[in-house]
Design a protein around this motif. Structure first.
Motif, PDB file in Angstrom:
ATOM      1  N   GLY A 274       0.774  -1.238   0.000  1.00 40.00           N
ATOM      2  CA  GLY A 274       0.000   0.000   0.000  1.00 40.00           C
ATOM      3  C   GLY A 274       0.801   1.281   0.000  1.00 40.00           C
ATOM      4  N   TYR A 275       2.127   1.182  -0.146  1.00 35.37           N
ATOM      5  CA  TYR A 275       2.936   2.396  -0.274  1.00 35.37           C
ATOM      6  C   TYR A 275       3.068   2.794  -1.746  1.00 35.37           C
ATOM      7  CZ  TYR A 275       4.574   2.175   4.597  1.00 35.37           C
ATOM      8  OH  TYR A 275       4.649   2.181   5.968  1.00 35.37           O
ATOM      9  N   ARG A 276       3.424   4.044  -1.964  1.00 36.63           N
ATOM     10  CA  ARG A 276       3.802   4.515  -3.296  1.00 36.63           C
ATOM     11  C   ARG A 276       5.108   5.282  -3.168  1.00 36.63           C
ATOM     12  NH1 ARG A 276       0.083   9.688  -4.640  1.00 36.63           N
ATOM     13  NH2 ARG A 276       0.292   8.878  -6.745  1.00 36.63           N
ATOM     14  N   ASP A 277       5.949   5.140  -4.172  1.00 34.48           N
ATOM     15  CA  ASP A 277       7.236   5.825  -4.179  1.00 34.48           C
ATOM     16  C   ASP A 277       7.045   7.228  -4.750  1.00 34.48           C
ATOM     17  OD1 ASP A 277      10.350   5.537  -4.114  1.00 34.48           O
ATOM     18  OD2 ASP A 277       9.879   6.356  -6.085  1.00 34.48           O
ATOM     19  N   ALA A 278       7.505   8.239  -4.015  1.00 39.90           N
ATOM     20  CA  ALA A 278       7.265   9.627  -4.431  1.00 39.90           C
ATOM     21  C   ALA A 278       7.907   9.926  -5.775  1.00 39.90           C
ATOM     22  CB  ALA A 278       7.793  10.581  -3.361  1.00 39.90           C
ATOM     23  N   ALA A 279       9.123   9.438  -5.998  1.00 42.93           N
ATOM     24  CA  ALA A 279       9.788   9.686  -7.282  1.00 42.93           C
ATOM     25  C   ALA A 279       9.057   8.995  -8.416  1.00 42.93           C
ATOM     26  CB  ALA A 279      11.238   9.207  -7.209  1.00 42.93           C
ATOM     27  N   ASP A 280       8.620   7.782  -8.186  1.00 39.56           N
ATOM     28  CA  ASP A 280       7.867   7.039  -9.198  1.00 39.56           C
ATOM     29  C   ASP A 280       6.561   7.755  -9.534  1.00 39.56           C
ATOM     30  OD1 ASP A 280       7.214   4.762 -10.842  1.00 39.56           O
ATOM     31  OD2 ASP A 280       5.887   4.092  -9.247  1.00 39.56           O
ATOM     32  N   ASP A 284       9.878  10.662 -11.753  1.00 38.37           N
ATOM     33  CA  ASP A 284      11.314  10.833 -11.503  1.00 38.37           C
ATOM     34  C   ASP A 284      11.942   9.561 -10.950  1.00 38.37           C
ATOM     35  OD1 ASP A 284      11.556  13.786 -12.034  1.00 38.37           O
ATOM     36  OD2 ASP A 284      10.056  13.851 -10.436  1.00 38.37           O
ATOM     37  N   GLY A 285      11.305   8.430 -11.189  1.00 36.29           N
ATOM     38  CA  GLY A 285      11.743   7.191 -10.568  1.00 36.29           C
ATOM     39  C   GLY A 285      13.052   6.636 -11.079  1.00 36.29           C
ATOM     40  N   LEU A 286      13.571   7.168 -12.183  1.00 38.92           N
ATOM     41  CA  LEU A 286      14.868   6.718 -12.686  1.00 38.92           C
ATOM     42  C   LEU A 286      15.991   7.678 -12.293  1.00 38.92           C
ATOM     43  CD1 LEU A 286      13.874   5.419 -16.235  1.00 38.92           C
ATOM     44  CD2 LEU A 286      14.260   4.096 -14.152  1.00 38.92           C
ATOM     45  N   THR A 287      15.678   8.680 -11.490  1.00 41.08           N
ATOM     46  CA  THR A 287      16.703   9.590 -10.985  1.00 41.08           C
ATOM     47  C   THR A 287      17.555   8.843  -9.965  1.00 41.08           C
ATOM     48  OG1 THR A 287      15.227  11.491 -11.272  1.00 41.08           O
ATOM     49  CG2 THR A 287      17.123  11.787  -9.834  1.00 41.08           C
ATOM     50  N   THR A 288      18.843   8.753 -10.218  1.00 43.00           N
ATOM     51  CA  THR A 288      19.705   7.949  -9.362  1.00 43.00           C
ATOM     52  C   THR A 288      20.184   8.750  -8.146  1.00 43.00           C
ATOM     53  OG1 THR A 288      21.622   8.510 -10.734  1.00 43.00           O
ATOM     54  CG2 THR A 288      20.460   6.478 -11.257  1.00 43.00           C
ATOM     55  N   THR A 289      20.520   8.034  -7.073  1.00 43.40           N
ATOM     56  CA  THR A 289      20.888   8.693  -5.817  1.00 43.40           C
ATOM     57  C   THR A 289      22.218   8.237  -5.238  1.00 43.40           C
ATOM     58  OG1 THR A 289      19.725   7.055  -4.435  1.00 43.40           O
ATOM     59  CG2 THR A 289      18.430   8.938  -5.242  1.00 43.40           C
ATOM     60  N   TRP A 290      22.796   7.138  -5.764  1.00 42.55           N
ATOM     61  CA  TRP A 290      24.037   6.604  -5.175  1.00 42.55           C
ATOM     62  C   TRP A 290      24.739   5.732  -6.196  1.00 42.55           C
ATOM     63  CZ3 TRP A 290      25.762   1.610  -4.472  1.00 42.55           C
ATOM     64  CH2 TRP A 290      26.875   1.441  -3.634  1.00 42.55           C
ATOM     65  N   PRO A 291      26.086   5.672  -6.236  1.00 40.76           N
ATOM     66  CA  PRO A 291      27.043   6.497  -5.472  1.00 40.76           C
ATOM     67  C   PRO A 291      27.446   7.728  -6.278  1.00 40.76           C
ATOM     68  CG  PRO A 291      28.219   4.710  -6.553  1.00 40.76           C
ATOM     69  CD  PRO A 291      26.774   4.580  -6.956  1.00 40.76           C
ATOM     70  N   PHE A 292      27.609   8.842  -5.586  1.00 40.63           N
ATOM     71  CA  PHE A 292      28.021  10.063  -6.255  1.00 40.63           C
ATOM     72  C   PHE A 292      29.445  10.472  -5.872  1.00 40.63           C
ATOM     73  CE2 PHE A 292      23.766  10.068  -7.624  1.00 40.63           C
ATOM     74  CZ  PHE A 292      23.831  10.710  -8.845  1.00 40.63           C
ATOM     75  N   ARG A 293      30.200   9.474  -5.462  1.00 38.21           N
ATOM     76  CA  ARG A 293      31.655   9.505  -5.473  1.00 38.21           C
ATOM     77  C   ARG A 293      32.066   8.172  -6.062  1.00 38.21           C
ATOM     78  NH1 ARG A 293      32.095  12.022  -0.138  1.00 38.21           N
ATOM     79  NH2 ARG A 293      32.776  10.056   0.749  1.00 38.21           N
ATOM     80  N   LEU A 311       8.701   6.815   0.634  1.00 42.49           N
ATOM     81  CA  LEU A 311       7.487   6.035   0.405  1.00 42.49           C
ATOM     82  C   LEU A 311       6.391   6.541   1.331  1.00 42.49           C
ATOM     83  CD1 LEU A 311       8.807   2.325   0.235  1.00 42.49           C
ATOM     84  CD2 LEU A 311       8.771   4.062  -1.565  1.00 42.49           C
ATOM     85  N   ALA A 312       5.229   6.793   0.768  1.00 43.36           N
ATOM     86  CA  ALA A 312       4.070   7.211   1.559  1.00 43.36           C
ATOM     87  C   ALA A 312       2.894   6.324   1.210  1.00 43.36           C
ATOM     88  CB  ALA A 312       3.729   8.679   1.265  1.00 43.36           C
ATOM     89  N   ASP A 313       2.010   6.108   2.172  1.00 44.14           N
ATOM     90  CA  ASP A 313       0.880   5.217   1.849  1.00 44.14           C
ATOM     91  C   ASP A 313      -0.044   5.883   0.844  1.00 44.14           C
ATOM     92  OD1 ASP A 313      -1.384   6.497   3.152  1.00 44.14           O
ATOM     93  OD2 ASP A 313      -0.710   5.694   5.063  1.00 44.14           O
ATOM     94  N   ARG A 314      -0.865   5.085   0.213  1.00 44.16           N
ATOM     95  CA  ARG A 314      -1.589   5.521  -0.985  1.00 44.16           C
ATOM     96  C   ARG A 314      -2.661   6.576  -0.706  1.00 44.16           C
ATOM     97  NH1 ARG A 314      -0.046   2.763  -5.326  1.00 44.16           N
ATOM     98  NH2 ARG A 314       1.067   0.795  -5.010  1.00 44.16           N
ATOM     99  N   ARG A 315      -2.934   6.853   0.539  1.00 42.17           N
ATOM    100  CA  ARG A 315      -3.862   7.951   0.851  1.00 42.17           C
ATOM    101  C   ARG A 315      -3.191   9.309   0.671  1.00 42.17           C
ATOM    102  NH1 ARG A 315      -5.224   6.064   6.795  1.00 42.17           N
ATOM    103  NH2 ARG A 315      -3.043   5.410   6.589  1.00 42.17           N
ATOM    104  N   VAL A 316      -1.881   9.303   0.514  1.00 41.35           N
ATOM    105  CA  VAL A 316      -1.095  10.538   0.456  1.00 41.35           C
ATOM    106  C   VAL A 316      -0.827  10.902  -0.995  1.00 41.35           C
ATOM    107  CG1 VAL A 316       1.107  11.606   1.084  1.00 41.35           C
ATOM    108  CG2 VAL A 316      -0.027  10.030   2.680  1.00 41.35           C
ATOM    109  N   GLY A 317      -1.036  12.162  -1.345  1.00 42.61           N
ATOM    110  CA  GLY A 317      -0.685  12.632  -2.676  1.00 42.61           C
ATOM    111  C   GLY A 317       0.772  13.076  -2.737  1.00 42.61           C
TER     112      GLY A 317
END
Length: 343
Positions: A274-280, A284-293, A311-317
């Motif tokens: 029941g979660y959703r990924d904010a970037a997805d 923006d779900g393909l925006t990478t976050t690691w490693p930046f060294r 991640l926020a549950d699906r009630r959250v926009g």
């Protein structure tokens, strides 16, 4: 044998012999083998990706690179087409379509309706064993104005540095688990906060409840399971993710360094719960976050992947998502503006 026959045999030289010709059937077999050798690795990857489990320690490490494999998989149908191997072409098209279906939606906004309610701005950063200069982080907080800040790898000296840099004037409420090494974490908030029992499987994942005006209590977890960098760390990683709360009751938000991508089965389990990924959600779900060294593993450079999430549950926009670079950490900070359901 007659004399003229002896003469003819004696005058035939190797240079005048007909060149050897590879039989057509054998050549066709080698072309088929080549086509299937190109298709097979992608097919195996697609099958493993669809299994609802992280099937092996090495697969846990490899599956993070599924977006790169999905892009490379377009080579397989091209090889099959050029070689006119129609069965291989059919299989390769299915494989490429399967991998694309796993990856491409992350680059597309989900189009979900944003509820009308209070906003919750949340920022998360892995400090890399407290290495981020406190003033740099406080400056980012001052610029983005988050309501909640989730930190990972929070050391006692980093916590003290943030206090001296003025974090408490911006986010006066906190739930801290500052520890030496990479195990500490913390949650800081603009609104009243109630610390919870930290989730501790090797690393500590701080749990807190924030009272958001107009929305009521919101559960926050600063997520940081162990990294599955070697086989001994796999149970710690798996248990740390399995222990995260599932949606239900009060609104829940998980933010931090998950040491896992959306291709890992344990993250997919959270999404199925029941979660959703904010970037997805924002494309923006393909925006990478690691490693930046620069990082190397077994002598090879590690391509950047997406292991930091909100991640926020699906009630959250989800109104917006972005990443931000801080000095002296190999993680990008992640930031999202969420919209909560009204109380």
């Amino acid at each position: 044998m007659h004399d003229d026959e002896i003469t003819r045999v004696a005058t035939v030289s190797p240079a005048s012999a007909e060149p050897a010709v590879v039989p057509r059937g054998r050549r066709r077999r080698w072309v088929s083998v080549l086509a299937w050798l190109v298709v097979s690795p992608f097919a195996v990857w697609a099958v493993l990706r669809l299994i609802p489990a992280d099937v092996h320690f090495r697969w846990v490490q490899l599956v993070a690179f599924t977006p790169y494999v999905a892009l490379a998989s377009v080579v397989a149908p091209l090889v099959a087409l050029v070689s006119r191997r129609w069965a291989a072409l059919a299989v390769s098209l299915v494989v490429t379509a399967t991998l694309a279906a796993c990856v491409v939606p992350r680059a597309l906004p989900d189009g979900g309706r944003t509820p009308s309610g209070p906003a919750l701005r949340i920022l998360s950063s892995n400090l890399e064993v407290g290495g981020v200069p406190p003033t740099a982080l406080v400056d980012l907080v001052r610029r983005l104005r988050p309501d909640v800040l989730a930190l990972q790898e929070l050391t006692p000296s980093a916590a003290e540095g943030l206090r001296k840099a003025g974090l408490a004037t911006l986010l006066p409420y906190k739930a801290e688990l500052a520890l030496e090494g990479p195990s500490g974490s913390g949650v800081y908030a603009r609104h009243a906060i109630t610390p919870g029992q930290a989730i501790e499987y090797g690393f500590g994942q701080m749990v807190a409840t924030v009272e958001v005006p107009g929305a009521g209590p919101v559960g926050i977890v600063s997520v940081h399971p162990c990294a599955p960098s070697d086989e001994s760390g796999l149970p710690c990683w798996a248990d740390g993710l399995a222990a995260l709360p599932r949606p239900g009751g009060a609104v829940q938000v998980l933010a931090g360094d998950f040491n896992a991508t959306l291709d890992h089965a344990r993250i997919r389990d959270l999404l199925d719960a029941g979660y959703r990924d904010a970037a997805d959600a924002t494309g923006d779900g393909l925006t990478t976050t690691w490693p930046f060294r620069p990082r190397r593993f077994n002598g090879f450079g590690i391509p950047t992947v997406t292991i930091d999430h909100i991640l926020a549950d699906r009630r959250v926009g989800v109104r917006s998502f972005g990443v931000h670079r801080l000095p002296d950490t190999d993680h990008r900070a992640v930031f999202a503006e969420l919209v909560l359901p009204r109380r």
